[in-house]
Design a protein around this motif. Structure first.
Motif, PDB file in Angstrom:
ATOM      1  N   TYR A  18       1.029  -1.389   0.164  1.00 49.74           N
ATOM      2  CA  TYR A  18      -0.095  -0.342  -0.151  1.00 49.74           C
ATOM      3  C   TYR A  18       1.109   1.644  -0.238  1.00 49.74           C
ATOM      4  O   TYR A  18       2.068   1.170   0.585  1.00 49.74           O
ATOM      5  N   VAL A 291      -7.876   1.197   6.305  1.00 50.13           N
ATOM      6  CA  VAL A 291      -6.711   1.556   6.995  1.00 50.13           C
ATOM      7  C   VAL A 291      -5.208   1.451   6.648  1.00 50.13           C
ATOM      8  O   VAL A 291      -4.869   1.937   6.802  1.00 50.13           O
ATOM      9  N   ALA A 292      -5.693   0.859   5.153  1.00 48.12           N
ATOM     10  CA  ALA A 292      -3.981   0.654   4.214  1.00 48.12           C
ATOM     11  C   ALA A 292      -4.393   1.556   3.184  1.00 48.12           C
ATOM     12  O   ALA A 292      -3.779   1.764   2.638  1.00 48.12           O
ATOM     13  N   SER A 296      -5.262   5.364   7.413  1.00 45.70           N
ATOM     14  CA  SER A 296      -4.387   4.636   7.957  1.00 45.70           C
ATOM     15  C   SER A 296      -3.782   5.555   9.268  1.00 45.70           C
ATOM     16  O   SER A 296      -2.926   5.090   9.878  1.00 45.70           O
TER      17      SER A 296
END
Length: 336
Positions: A18, A291-292, A296
């Motif tokens: 990512y 979250v990636a 984040s």
């Protein structure tokens, strides 16, 4: 060929590449389950145990009954077909046509009733099951609120360890686990899986809901279970009107962080994930995957993480998204 005991399968783990800096993100790829989501682990286990119980009681006419926004029903239908028993699924009117088509293709009888899962479930229990002939042994497969379901969901934690999907060295670097939350079944399974494996028992969990389905957060804030009166969300599989009481209990005994993302952010993560992997999941899964990508910042809840640290994200899957809805999400994220 000997039939395996349960319909769920072992799933892989992969490292997600990512943008940006941060910890290593390891995905547990539950979208690889034959029904399309993690739900098959717990619901398959529930149905297997229930069928064994029926046999011990001399009951040979077993039928499975489920109410679901989609994935739990698909898991119940798949498991029922696996065990050669009939399945009836009651869906709320907000359910996607693609889910109904998939259920019917598996062989399930589909009934559409109620504005949301709560109403569909009430109809299933009071009318559909309530009017059954006494010769039928009903297996009620709740979407998330049953100890057997949590026990089955927790198997993916066991699998990571026992199948050496992460080395012992990497397991010691795990600083958190991220999962999406609807009614709390997956979250409860994560906690159970962690607590029965010493090497991960103290790892904290980040439970992510959407702003449109904040059942967990509102109940924790209120100090009691709150039932949402209305649910309007893209993440239909998170659309439970309440969180399980076991989830509240687990929140107070296991280090857990709660976070909210918006529907649009969850949909954006679905698009980003597809663009990087070619795999289609649904917004309920996108909530955790966020979250990636755009969210984040939520990883900060696990503290100051280095590039050597590991966060496991449960890529829970889901079957309500296809290429058409994926394009709709792509348009939505560009205009928001």
């Amino acid at each position: 060929m000997t039939q395996q005991k349960q319909p769920s399968v072992k799933t892989s783990v992969t490292e997600l590449k990512y943008k940006g800096t941060g910890p290593r993100i390891i995905l547990k790829n539950e979208y690889e389950q034959p029904s399309g989501s993690f739900k098959l682990r717990g619901i398959g286990h529930l149905i297997q145990v229930s069928i064994d119980k029926a046999k011990s009681l001399g009951k040979d006419k077993v039928e499975v009954f489920s109410s679901s926004g989609g994935n739990a029903g698909l898991a119940a239908a798949y498991a029922a077909k696996y065990y050669h028993v009939q399945c009836t699924v009651v869906l709320p009117i907000i359910s996607k046509p693609v889910i109904i088509e998939k259920l019917e293709s598996i062989g399930a009888k589909v009934i559409v009733h109620g504005k949301h899962w709560g109403e569909a479930d009430h109809y299933l229990r009071t009318v559909v099951i309530g009017e059954l002939d006494e010769s039928i042994y009903p297996v009620y497969a709740h979407p998330f609120d049953d100890p057997l379901i949590w026990e089955g969901h927790g198997n993916f934690i066991d699998e990571i360890i026992k199948e050496n999907q992460l080395s012992k060295e990497d397991l010691l670097k795990v600083k958190g686990i991220v999962c999406s939350v609807g009614g709390g079944g997956l979250y409860n399974g994560v906690i159970e899986g962690l607590e029965r494996n010493d090497i991960l028992k103290d790892v904290p969990v980040l439970a992510i809901e959407t702003n449109q389905t904040p059942t967990f957060k509102v109940s924790i804030d209120a100090g009691s279970i709150v039932h949402l009166k209305e649910i309007n969300t893209l993440a239909t599989s998170l659309g439970s009107p309440y969180i399980s009481s076991k989830s509240v209990e687990n929140y107070h005994k296991h280090k857990t962080y709660l976070a909210l993302v918006d529907d649009v952010e969850a949909a954006e993560a679905v698009v980003d994930f597809y663009d990087s992997t070619g795999i289609i999941v649904e917004p309920a899964c996108g909530a955790a995957l966020s979250v990636a990508y755009k969210r984040s910042d939520l990883l900060d809840k696990f503290g100051d993480l280095s590039s050597e640290d590991i966060v496991i994200v449960v890529a829970c899957g889901g079957s309500s998204t296809n290429e058409s809805t994926l394009n709709e999400f792509r348009t939505l994220t560009k205009t928001s």
